[in-house]
Motif scaffolding. Structure first.
Motif, PDB file in Angstrom:
ATOM      1  N   GLU A 169       0.828  -1.207   0.000  1.00  0.00           N
ATOM      2  CA  GLU A 169       0.000   0.000   0.000  1.00  0.00           C
ATOM      3  C   GLU A 169       0.860   1.254   0.000  1.00  0.00           C
ATOM      4  O   GLU A 169       0.572   2.224  -0.716  1.00  0.00           O
ATOM      5  CB  GLU A 169      -0.933  -0.008   1.217  1.00  0.00           C
ATOM      6  CG  GLU A 169      -2.025  -1.070   1.155  1.00  0.00           C
ATOM      7  CD  GLU A 169      -2.789  -1.198   2.460  1.00  0.00           C
ATOM      8  OE1 GLU A 169      -2.398  -0.521   3.445  1.00  0.00           O
ATOM      9  OE2 GLU A 169      -3.766  -1.972   2.498  1.00  0.00           O
ATOM     10  N   ARG A 170       1.916   1.236   0.803  1.00  0.00           N
ATOM     11  CA  ARG A 170       2.820   2.390   0.872  1.00  0.00           C
ATOM     12  C   ARG A 170       3.563   2.591  -0.451  1.00  0.00           C
ATOM     13  O   ARG A 170       3.746   3.720  -0.912  1.00  0.00           O
ATOM     14  CB  ARG A 170       3.821   2.199   2.010  1.00  0.00           C
ATOM     15  CG  ARG A 170       3.230   2.342   3.387  1.00  0.00           C
ATOM     16  CD  ARG A 170       3.155   3.792   3.778  1.00  0.00           C
ATOM     17  NE  ARG A 170       2.587   3.970   5.116  1.00  0.00           N
ATOM     18  CZ  ARG A 170       2.505   5.152   5.725  1.00  0.00           C
ATOM     19  NH1 ARG A 170       2.978   6.233   5.129  1.00  0.00           N
ATOM     20  NH2 ARG A 170       1.958   5.251   6.925  1.00  0.00           N
ATOM     21  N   GLU A 171       4.027   1.491  -1.032  1.00  0.00           N
ATOM     22  CA  GLU A 171       4.750   1.586  -2.302  1.00  0.00           C
ATOM     23  C   GLU A 171       3.830   2.085  -3.409  1.00  0.00           C
ATOM     24  O   GLU A 171       4.241   2.891  -4.258  1.00  0.00           O
ATOM     25  CB  GLU A 171       5.332   0.219  -2.667  1.00  0.00           C
ATOM     26  CG  GLU A 171       6.502  -0.194  -1.785  1.00  0.00           C
ATOM     27  CD  GLU A 171       7.003  -1.592  -2.098  1.00  0.00           C
ATOM     28  OE1 GLU A 171       8.179  -1.876  -1.786  1.00  0.00           O
ATOM     29  OE2 GLU A 171       6.221  -2.401  -2.647  1.00  0.00           O
ATOM     30  N   SER A 172       2.583   1.612  -3.395  1.00  0.00           N
ATOM     31  CA  SER A 172       1.615   2.065  -4.397  1.00  0.00           C
ATOM     32  C   SER A 172       1.342   3.559  -4.246  1.00  0.00           C
ATOM     33  O   SER A 172       1.263   4.293  -5.236  1.00  0.00           O
ATOM     34  CB  SER A 172       0.314   1.268  -4.252  1.00  0.00           C
ATOM     35  OG  SER A 172      -0.674   1.738  -5.144  1.00  0.00           O
ATOM     36  N   ARG A 173       1.226   4.002  -2.992  1.00  0.00           N
ATOM     37  CA  ARG A 173       0.993   5.431  -2.757  1.00  0.00           C
ATOM     38  C   ARG A 173       2.214   6.251  -3.180  1.00  0.00           C
ATOM     39  O   ARG A 173       2.070   7.350  -3.727  1.00  0.00           O
ATOM     40  CB  ARG A 173       0.659   5.680  -1.293  1.00  0.00           C
ATOM     41  CG  ARG A 173       0.448   7.156  -0.969  1.00  0.00           C
ATOM     42  CD  ARG A 173      -0.271   7.373   0.337  1.00  0.00           C
ATOM     43  NE  ARG A 173      -0.408   8.791   0.638  1.00  0.00           N
ATOM     44  CZ  ARG A 173      -1.283   9.601   0.069  1.00  0.00           C
ATOM     45  NH1 ARG A 173      -2.116   9.144  -0.847  1.00  0.00           N
ATOM     46  NH2 ARG A 173      -1.344  10.884   0.405  1.00  0.00           N
ATOM     47  N   GLN A 174       3.415   5.734  -2.912  1.00  0.00           N
ATOM     48  CA  GLN A 174       4.631   6.450  -3.297  1.00  0.00           C
ATOM     49  C   GLN A 174       4.665   6.672  -4.806  1.00  0.00           C
ATOM     50  O   GLN A 174       4.958   7.773  -5.283  1.00  0.00           O
ATOM     51  CB  GLN A 174       5.863   5.667  -2.844  1.00  0.00           C
ATOM     52  CG  GLN A 174       7.177   6.381  -3.048  1.00  0.00           C
ATOM     53  CD  GLN A 174       7.447   7.418  -1.987  1.00  0.00           C
ATOM     54  OE1 GLN A 174       6.645   7.620  -1.079  1.00  0.00           O
ATOM     55  NE2 GLN A 174       8.570   8.110  -2.091  1.00  0.00           N
ATOM     56  N   ALA A 176       2.093   6.659  -6.827  1.00  0.00           N
ATOM     57  CA  ALA A 176       1.001   7.551  -7.223  1.00  0.00           C
ATOM     58  C   ALA A 176       1.348   9.009  -6.923  1.00  0.00           C
ATOM     59  O   ALA A 176       1.026   9.901  -7.722  1.00  0.00           O
ATOM     60  CB  ALA A 176      -0.277   7.144  -6.498  1.00  0.00           C
ATOM     61  N   MET A 177       1.991   9.260  -5.792  1.00  0.00           N
ATOM     62  CA  MET A 177       2.374  10.638  -5.460  1.00  0.00           C
ATOM     63  C   MET A 177       3.357  11.185  -6.489  1.00  0.00           C
ATOM     64  O   MET A 177       3.272  12.344  -6.908  1.00  0.00           O
ATOM     65  CB  MET A 177       2.964  10.698  -4.053  1.00  0.00           C
ATOM     66  CG  MET A 177       1.942  10.533  -2.946  1.00  0.00           C
ATOM     67  SD  MET A 177       2.572  10.981  -1.291  1.00  0.00           S
ATOM     68  CE  MET A 177       3.769   9.669  -1.020  1.00  0.00           C
ATOM     69  N   THR A 203      -3.053   8.699 -11.991  1.00  0.00           N
ATOM     70  CA  THR A 203      -3.025   7.955 -10.724  1.00  0.00           C
ATOM     71  C   THR A 203      -4.178   6.977 -10.548  1.00  0.00           C
ATOM     72  O   THR A 203      -4.086   6.054  -9.729  1.00  0.00           O
ATOM     73  CB  THR A 203      -3.064   8.938  -9.546  1.00  0.00           C
ATOM     74  OG1 THR A 203      -4.289   9.701  -9.606  1.00  0.00           O
ATOM     75  CG2 THR A 203      -1.869   9.875  -9.572  1.00  0.00           C
ATOM     76  N   TRP A 205      -6.960   8.021  -9.367  1.00  0.00           N
ATOM     77  CA  TRP A 205      -7.780   8.598  -8.305  1.00  0.00           C
ATOM     78  C   TRP A 205      -9.023   9.251  -8.902  1.00  0.00           C
ATOM     79  O   TRP A 205      -9.071   9.566 -10.091  1.00  0.00           O
ATOM     80  CB  TRP A 205      -6.983   9.648  -7.527  1.00  0.00           C
ATOM     81  CG  TRP A 205      -5.812   9.090  -6.769  1.00  0.00           C
ATOM     82  CD1 TRP A 205      -5.636   7.807  -6.360  1.00  0.00           C
ATOM     83  CD2 TRP A 205      -4.647   9.811  -6.362  1.00  0.00           C
ATOM     84  NE1 TRP A 205      -4.443   7.671  -5.697  1.00  0.00           N
ATOM     85  CE2 TRP A 205      -3.818   8.886  -5.673  1.00  0.00           C
ATOM     86  CE3 TRP A 205      -4.219  11.123  -6.479  1.00  0.00           C
ATOM     87  CZ2 TRP A 205      -2.584   9.239  -5.127  1.00  0.00           C
ATOM     88  CZ3 TRP A 205      -3.002  11.495  -5.938  1.00  0.00           C
ATOM     89  CH2 TRP A 205      -2.187  10.570  -5.264  1.00  0.00           C
ATOM     90  N   GLU A 228       6.887  14.753   2.250  1.00  0.00           N
ATOM     91  CA  GLU A 228       5.858  13.716   2.252  1.00  0.00           C
ATOM     92  C   GLU A 228       6.359  12.452   1.562  1.00  0.00           C
ATOM     93  O   GLU A 228       6.096  11.333   2.013  1.00  0.00           O
ATOM     94  CB  GLU A 228       4.598  14.235   1.552  1.00  0.00           C
ATOM     95  CG  GLU A 228       3.911  15.383   2.271  1.00  0.00           C
ATOM     96  CD  GLU A 228       2.695  15.890   1.536  1.00  0.00           C
ATOM     97  OE1 GLU A 228       1.582  15.372   1.791  1.00  0.00           O
ATOM     98  OE2 GLU A 228       2.841  16.800   0.697  1.00  0.00           O
ATOM     99  N   ASN A 232       7.189   8.906   3.598  1.00  0.00           N
ATOM    100  CA  ASN A 232       6.572   7.648   3.176  1.00  0.00           C
ATOM    101  C   ASN A 232       7.640   6.599   2.873  1.00  0.00           C
ATOM    102  O   ASN A 232       7.487   5.421   3.197  1.00  0.00           O
ATOM    103  CB  ASN A 232       5.697   7.888   1.947  1.00  0.00           C
ATOM    104  CG  ASN A 232       4.786   6.711   1.643  1.00  0.00           C
ATOM    105  OD1 ASN A 232       3.967   6.327   2.461  1.00  0.00           O
ATOM    106  ND2 ASN A 232       4.959   6.128   0.467  1.00  0.00           N
TER     107      ASN A 232
END
Length: 304
Positions: A169-174, A176-177, A203, A205, A228, A232
């Motif tokens: 989840e963290r890697e996916s968010r990284q 996407a950011m 992304t 989103w 940020e 992360n």
């Protein structure tokens, strides 16, 4: 399900096999020596009691909705019985206190009243302490390995899988950011709506989330700031390190040895499954031994 009904003059309680009715007229006498309007104190006391009982019942429902294994009726009954006992103890302690404005200043027992007030204050503190302890205990019974929205405990048999999920989840968010920032930079000369659409497409989103991301902050910057992304990344590294430690520990065989100590023979168990070291005595050790072990971070477990 437990029901608590607060009327104009009484509180009706039903929790499992426990039922009770507490009326204002029954408890108003506890404030006779403290107020010209004891009925108002009694009404406020019933209102507060109802709020505490209702809040705990709602907490039980929340834990069950999260997937906790609970007998809601039994838990509600146990809490309600004990909490009313604790609350009545406070009311009784209040009844022994006085106010010179009510009973008159002549021969007023100041020192004795101060002691009684201290006792009443202590009993009142026990109410909050009981709520806190009960909430903690019921959460532990509902989720022996920790709440699903809490930190992953090493004793959880699914700890490794849960950590891998958090890392993903963290890697996916990284990723996407980074894509969002790239889309914002590429469309910096376009309108905000075009920019938001580009972020949403890059992304995956929703457009609503994308609009919030491109909104300028107090420093007129859009998107995600460097801190940020670095924060992360740091959390990803921490989770990976934790995962490595848990996987290594799961590969180690548990050890079980017996040692001769001043307190007698003690089994030392390295319980890999429970993620803890256990010291097992033939019987309950002396108070001095328990106190020493507690000072070193061990906790006495009557069930073991």
């Amino acid at each position: 399900m437990p029901t608590f009904t607060l009327g104009d003059d009484r509180l009706s309680i039903q929790a499992g096999s426990y039922s009770d009715q507490i009326t204002i007229s029954q408890i108003a006498r506890n404030w006779d020596a403290l107020s010209h309007y004891p009925e108002r104190h009694a009404a406020a006391a019933l209102h507060d009691l109802n709020a505490r009982l209702t809040a705990f019942a709602a907490h039980l429902d929340e834990l069950q909705a999260m997937g906790g294994s609970l007998d809601v009726e039994a838990e509600a009954e146990q809490f309600t019985r004990r909490h009313i006992e604790v609350t009545r103890a406070w009311w009784q302690a209040e009844s022994r206190c006085m106010s010179s404005f009510i009973v008159g200043p002549a021969n007023f027992p100041t020192r004795r009243n101060e002691k009684r007030q201290a006792t009443a204050h202590k009993r009142m503190g026990e109410i909050g302490a009981h709520v806190a302890a009960a909430r903690k205990a019921v959460e532990r019974r509902a989720f022996p390995h920790g709440r699903p929205d809490g930190p992953v405990r090493g004793s959880n048999p699914d700890a490794a899988d849960l950590l891998r999920q958090k890392i993903e989840e963290r890697e996916s968010r990284q990723a996407a950011m980074k894509m969002a920032n790239k889309a914002i930079h590429k469309n910096r000369q376009e309108s905000e709506e075009t920019m938001a659409q580009a972020v949403a497409e890059a992304t995956g989103w929703s457009l609503q989330v994308a609009r919030a991301v491109i909104a300028p902050n107090a420093f007129a910057k859009r998107g995600f700031e460097a801190f940020e992304l670095s924060n992360n990344n740091a959390e990803i590294r921490r989770l990976r390190s934790r995962l490595d430690g848990i996987e290594a520990k799961q590969q180690e065989p548990g050890r079980d040895t017996e040692e001769d100590t001043a307190a007698g023979p003690v089994r030392v168990v390295e319980n890999v499954e429970a993620d803890r070291i256990q010291l097992k005595f033939d019987g309950k050790p002396e108070e001095a031994v328990r106190r020493t072990l507690k000072g070193l971070g061990f906790r006495w477990s009557p069930s073991h």
